[in-house]
Design a protein around this motif. Structure first.
Motif, PDB file in Angstrom:
ATOM      1  N   GLN A 185      41.209   0.157   4.657  1.00  0.00           N
ATOM      2  CA  GLN A 185      40.291   0.308   3.851  1.00  0.00           C
ATOM      3  C   GLN A 185      39.245  -1.120   3.828  1.00  0.00           C
ATOM      4  OE1 GLN A 185      39.124   3.344   2.410  1.00  0.00           O
ATOM      5  NE2 GLN A 185      41.022   4.009   3.718  1.00  0.00           N
ATOM      6  N   LYS A 186      37.850  -0.932   4.018  1.00  0.00           N
ATOM      7  CA  LYS A 186      37.027  -1.919   4.224  1.00  0.00           C
ATOM      8  C   LYS A 186      36.656  -2.396   2.569  1.00  0.00           C
ATOM      9  CE  LYS A 186      36.958  -1.914   8.705  1.00  0.00           C
ATOM     10  NZ  LYS A 186      37.901  -0.630   8.854  1.00  0.00           N
ATOM     11  N   TRP A 187      36.033  -3.693   2.582  1.00  0.00           N
ATOM     12  CA  TRP A 187      35.646  -3.938   1.131  1.00  0.00           C
ATOM     13  C   TRP A 187      34.512  -5.053   1.364  1.00  0.00           C
ATOM     14  CZ3 TRP A 187      35.950  -9.141   0.414  1.00  0.00           C
ATOM     15  CH2 TRP A 187      36.848 -10.072   0.823  1.00  0.00           C
ATOM     16  N   ALA A 188      33.662  -5.091   0.610  1.00  0.00           N
ATOM     17  CA  ALA A 188      32.418  -6.148   0.754  1.00  0.00           C
ATOM     18  C   ALA A 188      31.971  -6.593  -0.661  1.00  0.00           C
ATOM     19  CB  ALA A 188      31.290  -5.479   1.504  1.00  0.00           C
ATOM     20  N   THR A 189      31.523  -7.850  -0.442  1.00  0.00           N
ATOM     21  CA  THR A 189      31.059  -8.409  -2.023  1.00  0.00           C
ATOM     22  C   THR A 189      29.971  -9.040  -1.782  1.00  0.00           C
ATOM     23  OG1 THR A 189      32.170 -10.427  -1.518  1.00  0.00           O
ATOM     24  CG2 THR A 189      33.267  -8.682  -2.962  1.00  0.00           C
ATOM     25  N   GLY A 190      29.136  -9.502  -2.817  1.00  0.00           N
ATOM     26  CA  GLY A 190      27.665 -10.082  -2.534  1.00  0.00           C
ATOM     27  C   GLY A 190      26.494  -9.431  -1.855  1.00  0.00           C
ATOM     28  N   LEU A 191      26.753  -8.062  -1.989  1.00  0.00           N
ATOM     29  CA  LEU A 191      25.617  -7.142  -1.560  1.00  0.00           C
ATOM     30  C   LEU A 191      24.966  -6.426  -2.713  1.00  0.00           C
ATOM     31  CD1 LEU A 191      27.627  -5.353   1.560  1.00  0.00           C
ATOM     32  CD2 LEU A 191      26.032  -7.186   1.566  1.00  0.00           C
ATOM     33  N   GLU A 192      23.614  -6.174  -2.274  1.00  0.00           N
ATOM     34  CA  GLU A 192      22.894  -5.543  -3.342  1.00  0.00           C
ATOM     35  C   GLU A 192      23.030  -4.059  -2.773  1.00  0.00           C
ATOM     36  OE1 GLU A 192      18.298  -4.844  -5.213  1.00  0.00           O
ATOM     37  OE2 GLU A 192      18.972  -6.787  -3.911  1.00  0.00           O
ATOM     38  N   ILE A 193      23.461  -3.132  -3.748  1.00  0.00           N
ATOM     39  CA  ILE A 193      23.591  -1.568  -3.307  1.00  0.00           C
ATOM     40  C   ILE A 193      22.317  -0.872  -3.633  1.00  0.00           C
ATOM     41  CG2 ILE A 193      25.055   0.502  -3.638  1.00  0.00           C
ATOM     42  CD1 ILE A 193      26.533  -1.992  -2.602  1.00  0.00           C
ATOM     43  N   PRO A 194      21.810  -0.334  -2.363  1.00  0.00           N
ATOM     44  CA  PRO A 194      20.488   0.608  -2.620  1.00  0.00           C
ATOM     45  C   PRO A 194      20.799   1.828  -3.608  1.00  0.00           C
ATOM     46  CG  PRO A 194      21.314   0.559  -0.379  1.00  0.00           C
ATOM     47  CD  PRO A 194      22.288  -0.268  -1.174  1.00  0.00           C
ATOM     48  N   LEU A 195      19.758   2.035  -3.974  1.00  0.00           N
ATOM     49  CA  LEU A 195      19.579   3.628  -4.986  1.00  0.00           C
ATOM     50  C   LEU A 195      18.635   4.352  -4.344  1.00  0.00           C
ATOM     51  CD1 LEU A 195      19.616   1.884  -8.529  1.00  0.00           C
ATOM     52  CD2 LEU A 195      21.558   2.683  -7.304  1.00  0.00           C
ATOM     53  N   ASP A 196      19.140   5.985  -4.501  1.00  0.00           N
ATOM     54  CA  ASP A 196      18.205   6.788  -3.778  1.00  0.00           C
ATOM     55  C   ASP A 196      17.216   7.219  -4.842  1.00  0.00           C
ATOM     56  OD1 ASP A 196      19.526   8.524  -5.771  1.00  0.00           O
ATOM     57  OD2 ASP A 196      20.821   9.445  -4.345  1.00  0.00           O
ATOM     58  N   ASP A 197      16.429   8.169  -4.470  1.00  0.00           N
ATOM     59  CA  ASP A 197      15.515   8.784  -5.631  1.00  0.00           C
ATOM     60  C   ASP A 197      16.068   9.250  -6.894  1.00  0.00           C
ATOM     61  OD1 ASP A 197      13.702   8.222  -3.726  1.00  0.00           O
ATOM     62  OD2 ASP A 197      13.821  10.452  -2.784  1.00  0.00           O
ATOM     63  N   ASN A 198      17.315   9.551  -6.761  1.00  0.00           N
ATOM     64  CA  ASN A 198      18.080   9.868  -8.332  1.00  0.00           C
ATOM     65  C   ASN A 198      18.701   8.894  -8.904  1.00  0.00           C
ATOM     66  OD1 ASN A 198      17.104  12.750  -8.026  1.00  0.00           O
ATOM     67  ND2 ASN A 198      18.650  13.179  -6.548  1.00  0.00           N
ATOM     68  N   ASN A 199      18.389   7.810  -8.457  1.00  0.00           N
ATOM     69  CA  ASN A 199      18.999   6.552  -9.036  1.00  0.00           C
ATOM     70  C   ASN A 199      20.442   6.441  -8.851  1.00  0.00           C
ATOM     71  OD1 ASN A 199      18.444   4.224 -10.225  1.00  0.00           O
ATOM     72  ND2 ASN A 199      19.032   4.691 -12.287  1.00  0.00           N
ATOM     73  N   GLN A 200      21.079   7.319  -7.719  1.00  0.00           N
ATOM     74  CA  GLN A 200      22.456   7.075  -7.349  1.00  0.00           C
ATOM     75  C   GLN A 200      22.646   6.108  -6.250  1.00  0.00           C
ATOM     76  OE1 GLN A 200      24.750   8.982  -9.052  1.00  0.00           O
ATOM     77  NE2 GLN A 200      23.046   9.433 -10.551  1.00  0.00           N
ATOM     78  N   PRO A 201      23.874   5.206  -6.154  1.00  0.00           N
ATOM     79  CA  PRO A 201      24.084   4.224  -5.213  1.00  0.00           C
ATOM     80  C   PRO A 201      24.234   5.024  -3.926  1.00  0.00           C
ATOM     81  CG  PRO A 201      25.941   4.664  -6.703  1.00  0.00           C
ATOM     82  CD  PRO A 201      24.784   5.283  -7.255  1.00  0.00           C
ATOM     83  N   VAL A 202      23.792   4.357  -2.719  1.00  0.00           N
ATOM     84  CA  VAL A 202      23.943   4.816  -1.574  1.00  0.00           C
ATOM     85  C   VAL A 202      24.777   4.076  -0.647  1.00  0.00           C
ATOM     86  CG1 VAL A 202      22.282   5.226   0.702  1.00  0.00           C
ATOM     87  CG2 VAL A 202      21.631   5.840  -1.652  1.00  0.00           C
ATOM     88  N   GLU A 203      25.567   4.514   0.176  1.00  0.00           N
ATOM     89  CA  GLU A 203      26.497   3.790   0.895  1.00  0.00           C
ATOM     90  C   GLU A 203      25.872   2.928   1.952  1.00  0.00           C
ATOM     91  OE1 GLU A 203      30.562   4.376   3.697  1.00  0.00           O
ATOM     92  OE2 GLU A 203      29.546   6.050   2.945  1.00  0.00           O
ATOM     93  N   PRO A 204      25.840   1.671   1.823  1.00  0.00           N
ATOM     94  CA  PRO A 204      24.750   0.947   2.497  1.00  0.00           C
ATOM     95  C   PRO A 204      25.306   0.728   4.224  1.00  0.00           C
ATOM     96  CG  PRO A 204      26.441  -0.498   1.487  1.00  0.00           C
ATOM     97  CD  PRO A 204      26.662   1.009   0.863  1.00  0.00           C
ATOM     98  N   PHE A 205      26.468   1.091   4.503  1.00  0.00           N
ATOM     99  CA  PHE A 205      26.784   1.023   5.896  1.00  0.00           C
ATOM    100  C   PHE A 205      27.517   2.252   6.352  1.00  0.00           C
ATOM    101  CE2 PHE A 205      27.376  -3.161   4.311  1.00  0.00           C
ATOM    102  CZ  PHE A 205      26.489  -4.122   5.096  1.00  0.00           C
ATOM    103  N   ASN A 206      27.014   2.728   7.683  1.00  0.00           N
ATOM    104  CA  ASN A 206      27.965   3.907   8.354  1.00  0.00           C
ATOM    105  C   ASN A 206      28.934   3.398   9.245  1.00  0.00           C
ATOM    106  OD1 ASN A 206      28.544   6.284   9.445  1.00  0.00           O
ATOM    107  ND2 ASN A 206      26.837   6.547  10.679  1.00  0.00           N
TER     108      ASN A 206
END
Length: 463
Positions: free
Chosen positions: A262-283
């Motif tokens: 399982q991957k992990w990441a720190t120090g990133l700003e997580i983007p939000l969608d129009d409903n103010n829900q977090p969006v997975e930053p990477f595919n």
């Protein structure tokens, strides 16, 4: 209210044996299910069963089939041997072949190993003398005379006639045979007692004379005990099979959920969608890389789950099955690494001993079957093919040494693995060859001499 049948009447035997057969069939069905890989699914919490049902169905590894087949695969009748003059052994083998019992006997041995018992039915036949048929243990049951082991008092054969949708049975007594039928039980009503009526076949009476004068069944019992019937080869190991299935299920669920890092990441700003829900930053994919513009970002992964423990647990359970059933471990594990011939023989020693032990009890049923077909025990002694596997060089070397000790050639042929029919044919071929050789020697000694011109010089007497 119907009155109970008189003791030892045909109806009494019918009800008594039907009840015993039904109970035994239900008790031994579990062994048939395990042989056919119809194992119960490993236990999981009810909330987890639905998501993981696909994995549970894939977790059944059927070692029970290997245990049974390792034994039955080496049970093979080679012929019959008679102590009397004449062709009794050839006649017995001819009857065996006429009834297709090379395959039929193997089917009976298989069912006996799975459920503990199987049967051979002997009935007169105008074409070949006697018809011998293997019978399934869910369709036939016998009962001995109390206090007289080996003497059968009665037998029942039960089957469903697909043509008439009737449940049919035949009661066999030493003097007579009786037939009954009842409507086929409907689904969910098999526990109800059948409504039996007397059954006439092709205009014949429901009861007839038993021309053999004995209950016409030979019982093939697997691992019987005193005061106990035959038992399944799987009786002691189905619990271990369940353990193996559980271990495999746990391993597969671990593979599904935790075997991939399982991957992990720190120090990133997580983007939000129009409903103010977090969006997975990477595919994430195997052919992609992760890039972050923020210099403080860090990436990493957790260690994958270690499956070694599951594999070792399963292997330990397989070794338990091998030890309890005397099945060579390499049959079950499917691996042989640098095993010498001596090591292979040692691994199979337990299986060979078990085969010899099982054959003793199977012989009793086979010899009774042949006796019912008109052959005395001295005329139809069973000859089995050797269950031991040896290289041809080892076997020839042993036979040559035995010949040096004066062992008769017929005995050497038997040790080689020849059937009684092959031995008889070889004996005839040797006698023909000896006759031809003797006749040639006599002709050379006493026949007419060729002219002197055609004789070698050393054969012409000096004057």
């Amino acid at each position: 209210m119907p009155q109970p049948a008189a003791v030892q009447s045909p109806e009494w035997w019918r009800d008594r044996l039907y009840e015993a057969l039904t109970k035994r069939s239900a008790d031994t069905k579990v062994y048939d299910d395990y042989y056919e890989c119809e194992h119960p699914l490993p236990h999981l919490h009810e909330k987890a069963r639905a998501p993981f049902r696909r994995l549970l169905k894939m977790s059944r590894a059927n070692y029970m089939e290997l245990v049974v087949d390792a034994l039955v695969g080496r049970l093979e009748v080679a012929g019959f041997q008679s102590d009397t003059e004449g062709d009794a052994d050839e006649a017995a083998w001819r009857l065996w072949q006429d009834n297709n019992l090379d395959g039929g006997s193997s089917l009976a041995f298989l069912e006996a190993a799975i459920r503990g018992n199987a049967y051979m039915l002997v009935s007169p036949d105008p074409k070949i003398g006697f018809r011998i048929t293997p019978e399934h243990p869910t369709q036939v049951i016998t009962e001995e005379v109390p206090g007289q082991p080996g003497e059968l008092a009665a037998a029942l054969k039960l089957w469903i006639d697909d043509w008439t949708a009737k449940l049919c049975c035949t009661v066999y007594l030493p003097g007579n045979v009786y037939k009954f039928e009842a409507p086929e039980p409907k689904l969910g009503q098999s526990h109800l007692k059948p409504q039996w009526v007397r059954r006439a076949v092709r205009g014949e009476d429901w009861g007839g004379k038993n021309v053999l004068g004995e209950v016409p069944f030979g019982e093939l019992a697997n691992r019987p005990r005193m005061l106990k019937p035959g038992a399944s080869e799987l009786r002691s190991v189905i619990g271990i099979q369940d353990r193996i299935n559980k271990t495999i299920a746990d391993r597969m669920m671990t593979q599904e959920a935790a075997a991939f890092p399982q991957k992990w990441a720190t120090g990133l700003e997580i983007p939000l969608d129009d409903n103010n829900q977090p969006v997975e930053p990477f595919n994430i994919a195997v052919n992609k890389i992760l890039i972050a513009e923020d210099g403080a970002a860090k990436f990493g992964q957790f260690a994958a789950a270690d499956l070694t423990g599951y594999l070792k647990a399963k292997e330990a359970d397989v070794h338990d099955i091998a030890a309890i059933t005397s099945t060579p471990p390499h049959y079950l594990l499917g691996s042989m690494v640098n095993l010498s011939a001596e090591a292979l023989k040692a691994a199979e020693a337990g299986l060979i001993h078990k085969i010899y032990q099982r054959r003793r009890f199977l012989e009793e049923g086979l010899e009774r079957t042949m006796r019912l077909a008109g052959f005395a025990s001295s005329q139809a002694r069973i000859v089995w093919k050797s269950p031991e596997w040896r290289t041809e060089g080892e076997l020839v070397d042993a036979l040559v040494k035995m010949a040096g000790l004066g062992v008769p050639r017929e005995v050497l042929w038997e040790r080689w693995g020849a059937t009684p029919q092959e031995i008889e044919r070889w004996r005839g071929l040797n006698e023909d060859a000896l006759d031809r050789a003797m006749s040639g020697d006599l002709a050379a000694e006493y026949g007419p001499k060729p002219p002197a011109s055609e004789q070698p010089l050393d054969a012409i007497p000096a004057e």
